[in-house]
Design a protein around this motif. Structure first.
Motif, PDB file in Angstrom:
ATOM      1  N   ILE A  30       0.857  -1.184   0.000  1.00 48.49           N
ATOM      2  CA  ILE A  30       0.000   0.000   0.000  1.00 48.49           C
ATOM      3  C   ILE A  30       0.895   1.236   0.000  1.00 48.49           C
ATOM      4  N   GLN A  31       0.697   2.138  -0.957  1.00 49.21           N
ATOM      5  CA  GLN A  31       1.576   3.284  -1.126  1.00 49.21           C
ATOM      6  C   GLN A  31       1.403   4.316  -0.001  1.00 49.21           C
ATOM      7  N   PRO A  32       2.443   5.132   0.250  1.00 46.47           N
ATOM      8  CA  PRO A  32       2.455   6.011   1.431  1.00 46.47           C
ATOM      9  C   PRO A  32       1.223   6.883   1.624  1.00 46.47           C
ATOM     10  N   GLU A  33       0.768   7.550   0.584  1.00 47.48           N
ATOM     11  CA  GLU A  33      -0.392   8.438   0.734  1.00 47.48           C
ATOM     12  C   GLU A  33      -1.634   7.653   1.134  1.00 47.48           C
ATOM     13  N   GLU A  34      -1.838   6.502   0.487  1.00 49.31           N
ATOM     14  CA  GLU A  34      -2.975   5.654   0.843  1.00 49.31           C
ATOM     15  C   GLU A  34      -2.799   5.078   2.239  1.00 49.31           C
ATOM     16  N   MET A  35      -1.551   4.707   2.585  1.00 49.86           N
ATOM     17  CA  MET A  35      -1.281   4.124   3.898  1.00 49.86           C
ATOM     18  C   MET A  35      -1.521   5.149   4.997  1.00 49.86           C
ATOM     19  N   GLU A  36      -1.188   6.391   4.743  1.00 47.25           N
ATOM     20  CA  GLU A  36      -1.436   7.457   5.725  1.00 47.25           C
ATOM     21  C   GLU A  36      -2.928   7.566   6.024  1.00 47.25           C
ATOM     22  N   ASP A  37      -3.751   7.621   4.977  1.00 50.13           N
ATOM     23  CA  ASP A  37      -5.198   7.728   5.183  1.00 50.13           C
ATOM     24  C   ASP A  37      -5.747   6.497   5.898  1.00 50.13           C
ATOM     25  N   LEU A  62     -15.855  -4.589  14.190  1.00 52.86           N
ATOM     26  CA  LEU A  62     -16.676  -4.020  13.118  1.00 52.86           C
ATOM     27  C   LEU A  62     -16.104  -2.681  12.663  1.00 52.86           C
ATOM     28  N   TYR A  63     -15.569  -1.897  13.606  1.00 53.25           N
ATOM     29  CA  TYR A  63     -14.959  -0.626  13.252  1.00 53.25           C
ATOM     30  C   TYR A  63     -13.779  -0.850  12.314  1.00 53.25           C
ATOM     31  N   LYS A  64     -12.923  -1.827  12.656  1.00 45.94           N
ATOM     32  CA  LYS A  64     -11.761  -2.102  11.813  1.00 45.94           C
ATOM     33  C   LYS A  64     -12.192  -2.623  10.442  1.00 45.94           C
ATOM     34  N   ASP A  65     -13.198  -3.498  10.415  1.00 44.83           N
ATOM     35  CA  ASP A  65     -13.678  -4.029   9.138  1.00 44.83           C
ATOM     36  C   ASP A  65     -14.192  -2.897   8.244  1.00 44.83           C
ATOM     37  N   TYR A  66     -14.849  -1.917   8.873  1.00 47.47           N
ATOM     38  CA  TYR A  66     -15.365  -0.770   8.106  1.00 47.47           C
ATOM     39  C   TYR A  66     -14.218   0.008   7.475  1.00 47.47           C
ATOM     40  N   VAL A  67     -13.126   0.189   8.222  1.00 46.29           N
ATOM     41  CA  VAL A  67     -11.976   0.926   7.700  1.00 46.29           C
ATOM     42  C   VAL A  67     -11.384   0.213   6.494  1.00 46.29           C
ATOM     43  N   PHE A  68     -11.207  -1.096   6.579  1.00 48.38           N
ATOM     44  CA  PHE A  68     -10.660  -1.850   5.449  1.00 48.38           C
ATOM     45  C   PHE A  68     -11.580  -1.750   4.228  1.00 48.38           C
ATOM     46  N   LYS A  69     -12.872  -1.847   4.475  1.00 45.85           N
ATOM     47  CA  LYS A  69     -13.836  -1.761   3.377  1.00 45.85           C
ATOM     48  C   LYS A  69     -13.817  -0.368   2.753  1.00 45.85           C
ATOM     49  N   LYS A  70     -13.732   0.656   3.601  1.00 45.72           N
ATOM     50  CA  LYS A  70     -13.701   2.045   3.129  1.00 45.72           C
ATOM     51  C   LYS A  70     -12.524   2.283   2.195  1.00 45.72           C
ATOM     52  N   GLY A  72     -10.815  -0.070   0.573  1.00 47.45           N
ATOM     53  CA  GLY A  72     -10.723  -1.067  -0.489  1.00 47.45           C
ATOM     54  C   GLY A  72      -9.557  -2.016  -0.355  1.00 47.45           C
ATOM     55  N   VAL A  73      -9.212  -2.382   0.882  1.00 45.68           N
ATOM     56  CA  VAL A  73      -8.118  -3.332   1.109  1.00 45.68           C
ATOM     57  C   VAL A  73      -8.609  -4.448   2.020  1.00 45.68           C
ATOM     58  N   THR A  74      -7.892  -5.524   2.019  1.00 50.69           N
ATOM     59  CA  THR A  74      -8.180  -6.613   2.952  1.00 50.69           C
ATOM     60  C   THR A  74      -7.246  -6.507   4.148  1.00 50.69           C
ATOM     61  N   GLU A  75      -7.574  -7.202   5.204  1.00 52.34           N
ATOM     62  CA  GLU A  75      -6.706  -7.202   6.381  1.00 52.34           C
ATOM     63  C   GLU A  75      -5.354  -7.828   6.044  1.00 52.34           C
ATOM     64  N   ALA A  76      -5.362  -8.821   5.160  1.00 52.87           N
ATOM     65  CA  ALA A  76      -4.110  -9.463   4.745  1.00 52.87           C
ATOM     66  C   ALA A  76      -3.211  -8.475   3.996  1.00 52.87           C
ATOM     67  N   MET A  77      -3.806  -7.634   3.134  1.00 61.30           N
ATOM     68  CA  MET A  77      -3.029  -6.616   2.418  1.00 61.30           C
ATOM     69  C   MET A  77      -2.440  -5.607   3.403  1.00 61.30           C
ATOM     70  N   PHE A  78      -3.237  -5.230   4.393  1.00 56.85           N
ATOM     71  CA  PHE A  78      -2.772  -4.290   5.413  1.00 56.85           C
ATOM     72  C   PHE A  78      -1.614  -4.893   6.203  1.00 56.85           C
ATOM     73  N   ASP A  79      -1.782  -6.140   6.643  1.00 53.74           N
ATOM     74  CA  ASP A  79      -0.741  -6.807   7.430  1.00 53.74           C
ATOM     75  C   ASP A  79       0.574  -6.906   6.656  1.00 53.74           C
TER      76      ASP A  79
END
Length: 258
Positions: A30-37, A62-70, A72-79
């Motif tokens: 995930i690129q820096p600008e997107e990662m910051e948001d 549920l809050y965290k799931d909403y952030v990932f959905k917002k 457009g990434v999965t938790e695996a991509m974030f990790d």
């Protein structure tokens, strides 16, 4: 998902920082600008989840799931992206510097979300083991006099009992500058009793890690207020900054704390 990775990111414990060698950021990260948001919203979600009552804590996921959905990434991509950034401290430090500036700009809104109405936080939480921290739990401390400390002052009520044990904890991470060197963080916790006597404890922190500061009252007087600070001490002029996360202030009944 690998359980060790899951525990790593849920607890927000950084590994030992490894300096970046100036390599370009891979396309699957995930690129820096997107990662910051994403990280900005993610930390807000964690803070809101921690502020839920015990009965409603299940909603924090549920809050965290909403952030990932917002975003457009999965938790695996974030990790996997966080694994890369954790190994490239300069890129991660720059992201968190920007996040901290955004937190500063939206401080009033954040405090409103956390029910902070004035300089003093009125605490009214029953129970034997309760986190009474009501401010944001992410701070970036720098050499600037405006951002080198966080200060809190809690006005307590009848949910606090005489001889309650207080434990302040935080994940403290030193992020080195190009100059190198080290510095210190000073953590302090102070209780004012209703007879206006006080008791305090401090801890000097010199390396990254998760720390507890424990205050066991040596009197049976009722509490009047609880205050303290986390201060970044750059007396060594190292220009090292510090990321303070996962701040908690647990109140335990004397008999329930071991």
């Amino acid at each position: 998902m690998n359980k060790s990775i899951l525990r790593f990111f849920i607890s927000f414990v950084f590994p030992v920082f490894v300096f970046s060698c100036g390599k370009s950021i891979p396309g699957d990260v995930i690129q820096p600008e997107e990662m910051e948001d994403l990280l900005y919203d993610y930390h807000v979600a964690i803070t809101m989840g921690n502020d839920l009552s015990y009965e409603n804590r299940y909603k924090s996921s549920l809050y965290k799931d909403y952030v990932f959905k917002k975003h457009g990434v999965t938790e695996a991509m974030f990790d996997s992206s966080m694994v890369w950034y954790a190994r490239h401290s300069k890129e991660l430090a720059e992201i968190y510097r920007k996040i901290e500036k955004r937190y500063e700009m939206s401080e009033n809104q954040m405090r409103s979300q956390l029910n902070k109405r004035s300089k003093q936080i009125k605490v009214s939480l029953p129970g034997d083991s309760v986190d009474v921290w009501s401010d944001r739990n992410l701070y970036w401390l720098t050499t600037s006099p405006l951002t080198n400390k966080l200060v809190f002052d809690l006005k307590v009520d009848t949910t606090f009992h005489a001889s309650d044990v207080l434990v302040m904890s935080a994940d403290c991470n030193f992020l080195p500058s190009d100059k190198g060197g080290t510095s210190d963080i000073v953590m302090a916790l102070n209780v004012v009793f209703k007879n206006d006597s006080t008791q305090a404890t401090t801890k000097v922190i010199g390396k990254s890690g998760y720390y507890d500061l424990i205050l066991r009252p040596d009197s049976g007087f009722d509490y009047k207020s609880v205050n303290g600070f986390i201060y970044y001490n750059d007396s060594k002029k190292s220009d090292v900054s510090a990321l303070i996360r996962n701040i908690k202030l647990m109140r335990y009944r004397k008999d329930s704390y071991k």
